[in-house]
Design an enzyme around this catalytic site. Sequence first.
Site, PDB file in Angstrom:
ATOM      1  CB  CYS A   1       6.391 -20.594  53.676  1.00 45.54           C
ATOM      2  SG  CYS A   1       5.925 -18.857  53.733  1.00 45.54           S
ATOM      3  CG  LEU A   2       2.710 -20.093  58.811  1.00 48.28           C
ATOM      4  CD1 LEU A   2       2.454 -19.072  59.911  1.00 48.28           C
ATOM      5  CD2 LEU A   2       2.040 -21.421  59.143  1.00 48.28           C
TER       6      LEU A   2
ATOM      7  CD  GLN B   1       4.570 -15.151  56.033  1.00 51.86           C
ATOM      8  OE1 GLN B   1       5.338 -14.900  56.957  1.00 51.86           O
ATOM      9  NE2 GLN B   1       4.231 -16.386  55.698  1.00 51.86           N
TER      10      GLN B   1
ATOM     11  CG  HIS C   1       8.134 -13.842  53.942  1.00 51.76           C
ATOM     12  ND1 HIS C   1       7.324 -14.248  52.911  1.00 51.76           N
ATOM     13  CD2 HIS C   1       8.275 -14.923  54.746  1.00 51.76           C
ATOM     14  CE1 HIS C   1       6.989 -15.527  53.092  1.00 51.76           C
ATOM     15  NE2 HIS C   1       7.565 -15.964  54.205  1.00 51.76           N
TER      16      HIS C   1
ATOM     17  N   GLY D   1       7.874 -18.500  62.400  1.00 53.66           N
ATOM     18  CA  GLY D   1       8.152 -17.129  61.993  1.00 53.66           C
ATOM     19  C   GLY D   1       7.013 -16.589  61.156  1.00 53.66           C
TER      20      GLY D   1
ATOM     21  CG  HIS E   1      11.517 -18.452  55.508  1.00 48.80           C
ATOM     22  ND1 HIS E   1      11.257 -19.641  54.855  1.00 48.80           N
ATOM     23  CD2 HIS E   1      10.327 -17.805  55.567  1.00 48.80           C
ATOM     24  CE1 HIS E   1       9.971 -19.681  54.521  1.00 48.80           C
ATOM     25  NE2 HIS E   1       9.385 -18.589  54.948  1.00 48.80           N
ATOM     26  CD  GLU E   2       9.449 -15.663  58.737  1.00 46.44           C
ATOM     27  OE1 GLU E   2       8.667 -14.916  58.122  1.00 46.44           O
ATOM     28  OE2 GLU E   2       9.281 -16.892  58.807  1.00 46.44           O
TER      29      GLU E   2
HETATM   30 NI    NI Z   1       7.432 -17.853  55.045  1.00 48.13          NI
END
Ligand code: NI
Length: 166
Positions: free
Chosen positions: A91-92, A52, A137, A47, A133-134
């Site tokens: 998480c990236l 991000q 963000h 995701g 989670h997304e």
């Molecule tokens: Ni993330």
Amino acid sequence: MDIYNAGVGEELAVLRKTAVPVTEFNDELQKLIDIMIESMIENKGIGLAAPQIGDNRRVFVCSIDGSEPLVFINPEIIETSMETWIYEEGCLSLPGIYADVERPERVKVQAWNRKGRPFKVEADDLLSTCIQHELDHLNGVLFVDYLPEKKKLKFLKKLEKVNTKK
Ligand code: NI
């Protein structure tokens, strides 16, 4: 496209902002979505949310097990299950950090697709976690925020250190 890292001050500030609703479904939005999907695949994520990559619009993409990426624009969770489940999240934007997070097991989400058509989806397990989670963000929330304060600070410090060494 570089993914914003929570260990870098200016980038963390962007990740902490609340994203704003999409109002125009134009070519430029299509480009953003394409870049997001590319970046997610390139970085082997499941995701990715627009903040991000430094964009403050309410858009995220998800793809579990290499499935056709789902695009969520102006998403809203309209139902959550009482049952919860725990998944070790990463998480990236927080590379190398992993921790168990407990969330509702199932969610029902309403959003718009990239063509501007509304849709609803019911998700469970991993897709449910990914969506939650997304969506976090888009509200400036990172998964480490669910951890005890001490652990969260330890993780953020670790990320900071890794980034100052570069
Ligand atoms: Ni993330």
